[in-house]
Write an enzyme that holds these catalytic residues in place. Structure first.
Site, short mmCIF file in Angstrom:
data_model
loop_
_atom_site.label_atom_id
_atom_site.label_comp_id
_atom_site.label_asym_id
_atom_site.label_seq_id
_atom_site.Cartn_x
_atom_site.Cartn_y
_atom_site.Cartn_z
N SER A 164 -2.95 -6.60 31.71
CA SER A 164 -2.42 -6.32 30.37
C SER A 164 -2.78 -4.94 29.82
O SER A 164 -1.96 -4.29 29.17
CB SER A 164 -2.87 -7.41 29.39
OG SER A 164 -4.28 -7.47 29.32
N LYS A 165 -4.01 -4.47 30.06
CA LYS A 165 -4.35 -3.15 29.53
C LYS A 165 -3.55 -2.07 30.24
O LYS A 165 -3.11 -1.10 29.61
CB LYS A 165 -5.85 -2.87 29.65
CG LYS A 165 -6.24 -1.54 29.01
CD LYS A 165 -7.72 -1.28 29.00
CE LYS A 165 -8.04 0.06 28.36
NZ LYS A 165 -9.50 0.35 28.35
N CYS A 202 -10.83 -13.81 28.07
CA CYS A 202 -10.44 -12.85 29.09
C CYS A 202 -11.48 -12.86 30.21
O CYS A 202 -12.69 -12.79 29.93
CB CYS A 202 -10.33 -11.46 28.48
SG CYS A 202 -10.10 -10.15 29.70
N ASP A 244 -8.83 -15.33 23.77
CA ASP A 244 -7.37 -15.38 23.83
C ASP A 244 -6.94 -16.65 23.12
O ASP A 244 -7.25 -17.77 23.57
CB ASP A 244 -6.89 -15.41 25.29
CG ASP A 244 -7.15 -14.10 26.02
OD1 ASP A 244 -7.00 -13.04 25.39
OD2 ASP A 244 -7.51 -14.15 27.21
N GLU A 295 -1.54 -16.65 32.29
CA GLU A 295 -0.64 -17.28 33.24
C GLU A 295 -1.35 -18.39 34.02
O GLU A 295 -0.79 -19.46 34.28
CB GLU A 295 -0.09 -16.23 34.22
CG GLU A 295 0.66 -15.09 33.55
CD GLU A 295 -0.22 -13.89 33.20
OE1 GLU A 295 0.31 -12.78 33.14
OE2 GLU A 295 -1.44 -14.08 33.00
N GLY A 316 -3.58 -5.89 21.48
CA GLY A 316 -3.14 -4.57 21.93
C GLY A 316 -1.64 -4.37 21.83
O GLY A 316 -1.05 -3.62 22.61
#
Length: 276
Positions: free
Chosen positions: A85-86, A184, A191, A224, A253
C-alpha cells in the site's frame, strides 16, 4: 510478517517523488499467504476482486493546470501479486507534477503499470468529485450483529474454533459487523474495517461469528489475507452452497482497500460506507 514485506517501503522513511516513477510500485506475491490457508493459484475456491479507492489522485494538464479526481482500481483476487500500500501511494504521488495529454492517457498509464505489478489486468476508473458526491454512502446488507452479547479475552490470533452452526437448519442470509480490526504486519498500525457475509447453508451462530471477528483485533496481516482467512474458515465450517465475504476498510494514506471473495461470479459493487 509477510516474507517480502520487510523489503517494501512500508514503515521506512521515504522520499516523496512528484514526477512519474512506476518503479516505486512494490509487488508482494500472494502465494505464501495462500499456502498458509492450504491454497494455491490452481485451487482457489473463490473468485473476486480487491477494490482500491484513491482520494488523493492529481496530475497536470498540458497547460500546467492541476486536476484532482478519485481513482478506482480493481485488482483480480487471483492475480499473482498484491501491491504494497505505501508503494502504491508513493507511485500515485509521483503523478502529482506529471503532465498528461488527456485523461485517457493517464488511465492507460495506470492500467499498464498496475497490471505489470499485480501480474494480471487491473481495471482503472477515474471519477469526478461530483459523481462521487452524487452517490452518497451505502449500508451493508442484512443483519448487523454488533449488539450481540459476547465474551472474549484472546485477541492475538483468529480463532475459528469459536465458530458454531446448526447443521439441521439451512438458511440464506446476510450478516455484517463494523467491529473488524487487525494490524498492519509491518508497522503495527491499526486497520479498521466493516465485514459482510452472504451465504446459503447451515445456519451460522451469529454470536459465535461476532466473537470470531473480534478475535482478529490484534492479528497482524494485510487486508486481503484477512478476508481470505474469514472466507476459508466459514467455508470449512459450513460447506455452504454459496458464500460471499467482503470487507470495507477505512482509508489510510488516502487509500482504502476493499477485498471481495465469493463462490459465485458476481458483479461486485464499490459503494462507500459512512466511515470511508
Amino acid at each position: 510478517m509477510h516474507p517480502a514485506a520487510e523489503h517494501s517501503p512500508l514503515g521506512k522513511s521515504s522520499e516523496y517523488i512528484a514526477t512519474y516513477t512506476p518503479s516505486l510500485l512494490f509487488p508482494i506475491a500472494r502465494t505464501a499467504k495462500w499456502a498458509e490457508l492450504g491454497l494455491s493459484a490452481e485451487t482457489l475456491p473463490y473468485t473476486g476482486v480487491d477494490f482500491w479507492n484513491c482520494y488523493e489522485l492529481s496530475w497536470l494538464l498540458p497547460s500546467g493546470k492541476p486536476v484532482v479526481a478519485i481513482g478506482e482500481f480493481a485488482i483480480p483476487a487471483d492475480s499473482p501479486n498484491i501491491i504494497e500500500s505505501k508503494s502504491f501511494k508513493l507511485y500515485l504521488n509521483s503523478l502529482n507534477q506529471t503532465p498528461f495529454a488527456s485523461q485517457a492517457e493517464l488511465v492507460t498509464t495506470l492500467e499498464n503499470d498496475l497490471s505489470a505489478a499485480a501480474g494480471k489486468l487491473v481495471g482503472v476508473k477515474i471519477r469526478s468529485l461530483k459523481a462521487i458526491e452524487g452517490e452518497g454512502i451505502v449500508a451493508l446488507p442484512g443483519v448487523c450483529i454488533d449488539d450481540l452479547d459476547i465474551r472474549i479475552s484472546n485477541y492475538d490470533r483468529p480463532q475459528p474454533e469459536l465458530l458454531r452452526c446448526d447443521e439441521s437448519r439451512i438458511v440464506e442470509e446476510a450478516l455484517h459487523s463494523h467491529l473488524l480490526k487487525s494490524n498492519c504486519p509491518v508497522t503495527s498500525q491499526p486497520d479498521w474495517g466493516s465485514v459482510a457475509i452472504e451465504y446459503r447453508g447451515p445456519a451460522l451462530d451469529h454470536a459465535s461469528f461476532l466473537a470470531y471477528l473480534v478475535s482478529f483485533r490484534q492479528h497482524s496481516d494485510f487486508h486481503e489475507h484477512c478476508v481470505e482467512r474469514i472466507f476459508m474458515d466459514l467455508q470449512r465450517l459450513l460447506n455452504p452452497q454459496t458464500l460471499t465475504v467482503y470487507a470495507r476498510y477505512v482509508r489510510r494514506g488516502g487509500l482504502d482497500i476493499n477485498p471481495y471473495r465469493s463462490t459465485q461470479r458476481l458483479t461486485m459493487g464499490n459503494g462507500r460506507l459512512a466511515r470511508q
